[in-house]
Design an enzyme around this catalytic site. Structure first.
Site, PDB file in Angstrom:
ATOM      1  N   GLU A   1     -14.450  -4.772   8.665  1.00 44.73           N
ATOM      2  CA  GLU A   1     -13.063  -4.405   9.463  1.00 44.73           C
ATOM      3  C   GLU A   1     -12.972  -3.089   9.912  1.00 44.73           C
ATOM      4  O   GLU A   1     -13.761  -2.357   9.731  1.00 44.73           O
ATOM      5  CB  GLU A   1     -11.915  -4.605   8.526  1.00 44.73           C
ATOM      6  CG  GLU A   1     -11.945  -3.631   7.363  1.00 44.73           C
ATOM      7  CD  GLU A   1     -10.860  -4.005   6.348  1.00 44.73           C
ATOM      8  OE1 GLU A   1     -10.009  -4.692   6.666  1.00 44.73           O
ATOM      9  OE2 GLU A   1     -10.952  -3.112   5.240  1.00 44.73           O
TER      10      GLU A   1
ATOM     11  N   ASP B   1     -15.563  -0.236   8.675  1.00 45.54           N
ATOM     12  CA  ASP B   1     -16.547  -0.698   7.464  1.00 45.54           C
ATOM     13  C   ASP B   1     -17.493  -1.682   7.624  1.00 45.54           C
ATOM     14  O   ASP B   1     -17.055  -2.662   8.417  1.00 45.54           O
ATOM     15  CB  ASP B   1     -15.644  -1.158   6.300  1.00 45.54           C
ATOM     16  CG  ASP B   1     -14.462  -0.029   6.135  1.00 45.54           C
ATOM     17  OD1 ASP B   1     -14.762   1.279   6.317  1.00 45.54           O
ATOM     18  OD2 ASP B   1     -13.500  -0.437   5.433  1.00 45.54           O
TER      19      ASP B   1
ATOM     20  N   GLY C   1      -6.985   5.956   5.393  1.00 41.86           N
ATOM     21  CA  GLY C   1      -6.333   6.807   4.360  1.00 41.86           C
ATOM     22  C   GLY C   1      -6.591   8.273   4.592  1.00 41.86           C
ATOM     23  O   GLY C   1      -7.716   8.537   5.003  1.00 41.86           O
TER      24      GLY C   1
ATOM     25  N   SER D   1      -6.836  -2.624   1.721  1.00 40.14           N
ATOM     26  CA  SER D   1      -7.059  -2.142   0.351  1.00 40.14           C
ATOM     27  C   SER D   1      -7.399  -2.975  -0.466  1.00 40.14           C
ATOM     28  O   SER D   1      -7.216  -3.034  -1.820  1.00 40.14           O
ATOM     29  CB  SER D   1      -5.987  -1.375  -0.191  1.00 40.14           C
ATOM     30  OG  SER D   1      -5.526  -0.217   0.553  1.00 40.14           O
TER      31      SER D   1
ATOM     32  N   ASN E   1     -10.208  -0.124  10.542  1.00 35.95           N
ATOM     33  CA  ASN E   1      -8.870   0.581   9.826  1.00 35.95           C
ATOM     34  C   ASN E   1      -8.321   1.360  11.089  1.00 35.95           C
ATOM     35  O   ASN E   1      -9.133   2.694  11.180  1.00 35.95           O
ATOM     36  CB  ASN E   1      -9.237   1.307   8.759  1.00 35.95           C
ATOM     37  CG  ASN E   1     -10.240   0.561   7.651  1.00 35.95           C
ATOM     38  OD1 ASN E   1      -9.067  -0.221   6.911  1.00 35.95           O
ATOM     39  ND2 ASN E   1     -11.267   0.443   7.522  1.00 35.95           N
TER      40      ASN E   1
ATOM     41  N   GLU F   1       0.636  -1.446  -0.035  1.00 31.05           N
ATOM     42  CA  GLU F   1      -0.083   0.017  -0.068  1.00 31.05           C
ATOM     43  C   GLU F   1       0.893   1.266  -0.038  1.00 31.05           C
ATOM     44  O   GLU F   1       0.451   2.136   0.253  1.00 31.05           O
ATOM     45  CB  GLU F   1      -1.077   0.011   1.173  1.00 31.05           C
ATOM     46  CG  GLU F   1      -1.915  -1.230   1.260  1.00 31.05           C
ATOM     47  CD  GLU F   1      -2.930  -0.912   2.445  1.00 31.05           C
ATOM     48  OE1 GLU F   1      -3.845   0.062   2.417  1.00 31.05           O
ATOM     49  OE2 GLU F   1      -2.805  -1.966   3.248  1.00 31.05           O
TER      50      GLU F   1
ATOM     51  N   TYR G   1      -8.941   4.538  -4.797  1.00 33.64           N
ATOM     52  CA  TYR G   1      -7.947   5.567  -4.873  1.00 33.64           C
ATOM     53  C   TYR G   1      -7.956   6.329  -6.188  1.00 33.64           C
ATOM     54  O   TYR G   1      -7.229   7.217  -6.221  1.00 33.64           O
ATOM     55  CB  TYR G   1      -6.509   4.885  -4.311  1.00 33.64           C
ATOM     56  CG  TYR G   1      -6.491   3.991  -3.122  1.00 33.64           C
ATOM     57  CD1 TYR G   1      -6.791   5.047  -2.047  1.00 33.64           C
ATOM     58  CD2 TYR G   1      -6.576   2.772  -3.095  1.00 33.64           C
ATOM     59  CE1 TYR G   1      -6.795   4.467  -0.713  1.00 33.64           C
ATOM     60  CE2 TYR G   1      -6.598   2.132  -1.849  1.00 33.64           C
ATOM     61  CZ  TYR G   1      -6.785   2.956  -0.525  1.00 33.64           C
ATOM     62  OH  TYR G   1      -6.803   2.553   0.614  1.00 33.64           O
TER      63      TYR G   1
ATOM     64  N   ARG H   1     -11.714   3.973  11.461  1.00 37.11           N
ATOM     65  CA  ARG H   1     -12.723   4.064  10.444  1.00 37.11           C
ATOM     66  C   ARG H   1     -13.181   2.359  10.348  1.00 37.11           C
ATOM     67  O   ARG H   1     -12.603   1.610  10.056  1.00 37.11           O
ATOM     68  CB  ARG H   1     -12.305   4.394   9.225  1.00 37.11           C
ATOM     69  CG  ARG H   1     -13.675   4.863   8.407  1.00 37.11           C
ATOM     70  CD  ARG H   1     -13.251   5.003   6.868  1.00 37.11           C
ATOM     71  NE  ARG H   1     -13.165   3.765   6.302  1.00 37.11           N
ATOM     72  CZ  ARG H   1     -11.883   3.353   5.626  1.00 37.11           C
ATOM     73  NH1 ARG H   1     -10.858   4.093   5.288  1.00 37.11           N
ATOM     74  NH2 ARG H   1     -11.840   2.165   5.131  1.00 37.11           N
TER      75      ARG H   1
END
Length: 309
Positions: A271, A258, A277, A147, A273, A13, A217, A256
């Protein structure tokens, strides 16, 4: 303050981290901090730590392995250097999707049916076990990767072995989960232990079949709807799950979480994070913007929360 920003790194990443790092560095400079920008490479550890130890605080802008998995956090803890975000245990648990799922289940946070396989197992045996245990479609992905790298949505039995092989190129464990069809949602969490708050929920509408690397992205790769168009009760439920997931893993300052909202309107956690990002297309800054918090103010908040701790 003098703030070191670790970004780039050597994980798969790296490109995302370079973009996150650029945003973090620019914002910290705009709010008056003396920034030491460091493209992190373990081969140059002595030189890097020589720079970091002279700083007041570290902002970790790394993603993936050797950055988001607790490795760098452990190094900074040993050096006695304060940093923004979650510590070693929370970082490593969040990166290990299988372990995190077990903790979520224990705390009654809904998860998709899943099973983990190791690289020591015979691929043919793994394939047969998957066929016995799961109904297609399924998701096959590396257990510790981000990602959506190495992830395959499998619709035919003939695709299973290739998907397993791909996932094993990214990690020594593979996680197989039932495929949950539904809406992609994410919920940012902000705050210190016991005082965490959830930010507005974002619905992600990818341009491709699912929310893959390009959708995440690439400019225009997905549409972010914030706040998500869901009713108040469901919003409160998802936000409660997000804060709970953050807490049970032991996360700090920000994360964060998800989710997939399935066709029965049930939220399924995917998951957590711990270093989400911070690129121009990233979700966490979008959630902050929804409560009139600029990118710079968001970083100020991260710093103030860290100093409180």
């Amino acid at each position: 303050m003098k703030v070191a920003v670790l970004y780039g790194g050597t994980s798969k990443e790296r490109e995302v981290s370079l973009s996150s790092g650029k945003g973090i560095i620019n914002a910290l400079e705009q709010i008056g901090h003396d920034v030491v920008a460091i493209d992190f490479n373990p081969k140059h550890l002595k030189e890097i730590m020589g720079k970091v130890i002279d700083c007041d605080l570290v902002f970790i802008g790394l993603h993936g392995k050797q950055g988001e998995d607790g490795t760098v956090q452990g190094l900074l803890d040993l050096m006695g250097i304060p940093y923004i975000g979650s510590g070693v245990l929370a970082s490593s648990l969040a990166m290990d999707k299988s372990k995190a799922k077990q903790i979520f289940e224990m705390n009654e946070i809904p998860v998709a049916k899943g099973k983990t396989y190791g690289e020591h197992q015979d691929v043919d045996d793994v394939e047969q076990d998957i066929i016995r245990e799961f109904q297609l479609p399924i998701v096959i992905k590396p257990n510790q990767e981000g990602s959506t790298l190495g992830l395959t949505i499998v619709n035919e039995k003939s695709q299973i072995k290739e998907a397993i092989d791909l996932a094993f190129t990214h990690d020594f464990e593979v996680l197989v989960e039932e495929f949950v069809k539904g809406r992609e949602l994410t919920c940012a969490v902000l705050g210190n232990k016991g005082e965490e708050q959830s930010l507005p929920i974002i619905e992600i509408i990818p341009k491709s079949e699912y929310y893959d690397y390009e959708s995440k992205y690439s400019e225009g790769g997905s549409e972010h709807i914030c706040p998500a168009h869901i009713d108040e009760d469901l919003t409160e439920r998802i936000q409660t799950y997000a804060v709970q997931a953050h807490r049970v893993l032991g996360c700090e300052t920000y994360s964060r979480v998800d989710f997939i909202l399935n066709e029965s309107n049930e939220p399924i956690i995917l998951e957590v994070n711990t270093l989400p990002g911070m690129t121009p297309t990233s979700l966490y800054p979008d959630a902050a913007k929804a409560i009139d918090m600029s990118y710079e103010d968001m970083l100020k908040k991260f710093i103030s929360l860290t100093l409180e701790e």
